[in-house]
Design an enzyme around this catalytic site. Structure first.
Site, PDB file in Angstrom:
ATOM      1  N   HIS A 124       0.876  -1.177   0.000  1.00  0.00           N
ATOM      2  CA  HIS A 124       0.000   0.000   0.000  1.00  0.00           C
ATOM      3  C   HIS A 124       0.917   1.232   0.000  1.00  0.00           C
ATOM      4  CE1 HIS A 124      -2.836   2.888   1.811  1.00  0.00           C
ATOM      5  NE2 HIS A 124      -3.810   2.038   1.573  1.00  0.00           N
ATOM      6  N   ASP A 201       2.738  -4.559   8.169  1.00  0.00           N
ATOM      7  CA  ASP A 201       1.522  -3.779   7.969  1.00  0.00           C
ATOM      8  C   ASP A 201       0.342  -4.750   8.076  1.00  0.00           C
ATOM      9  OD1 ASP A 201      -0.708  -2.587   6.930  1.00  0.00           O
ATOM     10  OD2 ASP A 201       0.253  -1.811   5.122  1.00  0.00           O
ATOM     11  N   GLN A 204      -4.922  -5.206   6.883  1.00  0.00           N
ATOM     12  CA  GLN A 204      -5.924  -6.163   6.394  1.00  0.00           C
ATOM     13  C   GLN A 204      -6.005  -7.403   7.275  1.00  0.00           C
ATOM     14  OE1 GLN A 204      -8.129  -5.659   4.089  1.00  0.00           O
ATOM     15  NE2 GLN A 204      -7.269  -3.712   3.406  1.00  0.00           N
ATOM     16  N   LYS A 227     -10.931  -0.806  10.050  1.00  0.00           N
ATOM     17  CA  LYS A 227     -11.042  -1.991   9.190  1.00  0.00           C
ATOM     18  C   LYS A 227     -11.484  -3.220   9.979  1.00  0.00           C
ATOM     19  CE  LYS A 227      -8.130  -0.245   5.586  1.00  0.00           C
ATOM     20  NZ  LYS A 227      -6.944  -0.354   4.748  1.00  0.00           N
ATOM     21  N   CYS A 368      -4.577   2.416  -3.990  1.00  0.00           N
ATOM     22  CA  CYS A 368      -3.422   2.831  -3.176  1.00  0.00           C
ATOM     23  C   CYS A 368      -2.210   1.938  -3.404  1.00  0.00           C
ATOM     24  CB  CYS A 368      -3.750   2.847  -1.685  1.00  0.00           C
ATOM     25  SG  CYS A 368      -4.915   4.103  -1.242  1.00  0.00           S
TER      26      CYS A 368
HETATM   27  C1  LIG Z   1      -5.980   0.425   4.607  1.00  0.00           C
HETATM   28  C2  LIG Z   1      -4.567   0.033   4.523  1.00  0.00           C
HETATM   29  C3  LIG Z   1      -3.551   0.904   4.915  1.00  0.00           C
HETATM   30  C4  LIG Z   1      -3.827   2.311   5.384  1.00  0.00           C
HETATM   31  O1  LIG Z   1      -4.620   2.326   6.510  1.00  0.00           O
HETATM   32  P1  LIG Z   1      -5.183   3.724   7.084  1.00  0.00           P
HETATM   33  O2  LIG Z   1      -6.211   3.307   8.066  1.00  0.00           O
HETATM   34  O3  LIG Z   1      -5.752   4.450   5.905  1.00  0.00           O
HETATM   35  O4  LIG Z   1      -4.045   4.448   7.686  1.00  0.00           O
HETATM   36  C5  LIG Z   1      -2.253   0.454   4.846  1.00  0.00           C
HETATM   37  N1  LIG Z   1      -1.965  -0.785   4.423  1.00  0.00           N
HETATM   38  C6  LIG Z   1      -2.912  -1.664   4.051  1.00  0.00           C
HETATM   39  C7  LIG Z   1      -2.521  -3.040   3.628  1.00  0.00           C
HETATM   40  C8  LIG Z   1      -4.246  -1.273   4.077  1.00  0.00           C
HETATM   41  O5  LIG Z   1      -5.186  -2.131   3.700  1.00  0.00           O
END
Ligand SMILES: *Cc1c(COP(=O)(O)O)cnc(C)c1O
Length: 412
Positions: A124, A201, A204, A227, A368
């Site tokens: 992302h 990260d 998800q 999320k 993104c």
């Molecule tokens: C949504 C997402 C982000 C960004 O998250 P925010 O809540 O917008 O800061 C980063 N990495 C992944 C894999 C995402 O799905």
């Protein structure tokens, strides 16, 4: 799959699902962007402002103490949810993006010219840009783990990229475009062999997988509440205590200090050293209700339901003439409930607009992840991502919508 009765019970918890979009019932399948909120969460927000609003950690008065206790309870709840060793390893941030920026900024004193940072091709933007900026500032080099056509990371190449020069490896647990679950345990262990720090990260993964920070042994893990059925504007940086202790604060001001004079300031202990200013108290307090909600339904049950939806969606969409599905489709154990595609070389925005008119909310565009779009040589994709409240009937709506989009757009 949840029974008809169970799914109705769950759907009744989400008032927004009854909304009409251009007189069609909402079919919300953009859950990888953000999930909807259950009544329990909506009510907690109202309760917070009705009954306990006050600033935290400073006041001695009743409400301030009440708010402080609630904030710290959420911290402990998250600690248990991800099996972190200490609650002081849970730092509240605005979300995943801010958590990554925090780490990229705070470790900057550990990075020298010629050092290397490794990310992957399927990140992302929020796990690309902060590292790019850090590299530029420090004269470090950004290295990218390549991927196969099915979206899997090329681990052999990762083994060539990693070296004693590598200072940090930052990859997603689950790709927000392809839904692929990356082999992060392998990446973490390999990186540690070379003395590199690892950030995962988990934006998800947090709503999809059982997480255990102590087993994973990652140095940093980041995610957002929104999320996982919680509020926007709040997230977490998990960091190993011994590492958070040695890296610099990210922002400076109230909350994060121990003593201030004009000559010198000393910082608070963890986690407050990283929480400058008044936090998103309401977001933190309300997040707890979202976690309770997930736990009540059961992460494993949710996982199972979403997997069945994914399997059905793949089967169904595959039958559409001219559809291009991206990423892994065979081994669904390595995939979360995300499916990205394009239709007959039609622009994803055109298809997305027609779906929208039918009440079907999907994500369209570069998602993104522009480098990944370039890899597949497309300007964008259409992404459907499922959640606990989605149904087979809704996937049928998507399917019918795509056929309709084809009929309309290919005629012109
Ligand atoms: C949504 C997402 C982000 C960004 O998250 P925010 O809540 O917008 O800061 C980063 N990495 C992944 C894999 C995402 O799905």
């Amino acid at each position: 799959m949840f029974s008809e009765e169970k799914i109705q019970k769950i759907r009744n918890q989400f008032p927004i699902l009854k909304e009409k979009i251009y007189s069609n019932t909402l079919v919300y399948i953009d859950n990888a962007a953000t999930t909807q909120k259950p009544l329990q969460v909506i009510r907690a927000s109202q309760d917070y402002y009705s009954m306990m609003n006050a600033n935290v950690h400073r006041g001695l008065h009743y409400l301030s103490q009440k708010a402080t206790i609630q904030v710290e309870n959420t911290r402990k709840k998250i600690q248990r949810f991800i099996h972190a060793k200490y609650s002081s390893e849970i730092v509240f941030t605005k979300g995943t993006t801010e958590s990554i920026n925090l780490v990229a900024s705070s470790i900057s004193s550990l990075i020298k010219e010629g050092d290397e940072i490794i990310i992957s091709f399927s990140e992302h933007h929020s796990n690309i840009v902060p590292w790019q900026i850090l590299c530029k500032k420090k004269g470090a080099i950004l290295k990218i783990i390549p991927i196969y056509d099915n979206g899997f990371l090329k681990l052999r190449d990762f083994e060539f990229l990693i070296s004693k020069k590598t200072k940090i490896v930052s990859v997603s647990h689950i790709s927000n475009v392809l839904g692929i679950i990356n082999p992060i345990k392998y990446i973490i262990d390999k990186s540690h062999e070379y003395g590199a720090l690892v950030l995962i990260d988990g934006a998800q993964a947090i709503s999809n997988l059982h997480l255990n920070m102590q087993d994973l042994n990652t140095d940093f893990y980041v995610f957002s509440a929104h999320k996982m059925y919680g509020p926007t504007g709040i997230g977490v940086l998990y960091g190993k205590k011994e590492i958070l202790e040695i890296i610099s604060p990210y922002q400076f001001g109230g909350e994060m200090i121990k003593n201030v004079s004009f000559e010198k300031t000393t910082y608070s202990d963890l986690p407050f050293k990283f929480e400058a200013g008044t936090p998103n108290i309401e977001g933190i307090v309300v997040w707890k209700s979202a976690i309770d909600f997930v736990k009540k339904i059961g992460l494993s049950n949710i996982q199972y339901h979403k997997k069945e939806l994914l399997s059905y969606a793949i089967q169904r969409l595959r039958t559409i003439d001219g559809i291009q599905l991206y990423g892994e489709l065979k081994d669904l154990s390595k995939k979360s409930s995300i499916i990205s595609f394009n239709l007959n070389k039609l622009h994803c925005f055109d298809v997305g607009s027609i779906l929208d008119r039918l009440g079907v909310s999907v994500r369209t565009g570069h998602l993104c992840a522009q480098p990944l779009m370039n890899f597949f040589q497309v300007p964008g994709m259409i992404r459907a991502s499922f959640s606990m409240y989605n149904t087979i009937q809704e996937i049928d709506c998507l399917f019918e919508g795509l056929l309709k989009a084809k009929r309309i757009l290919l005629k012109n």
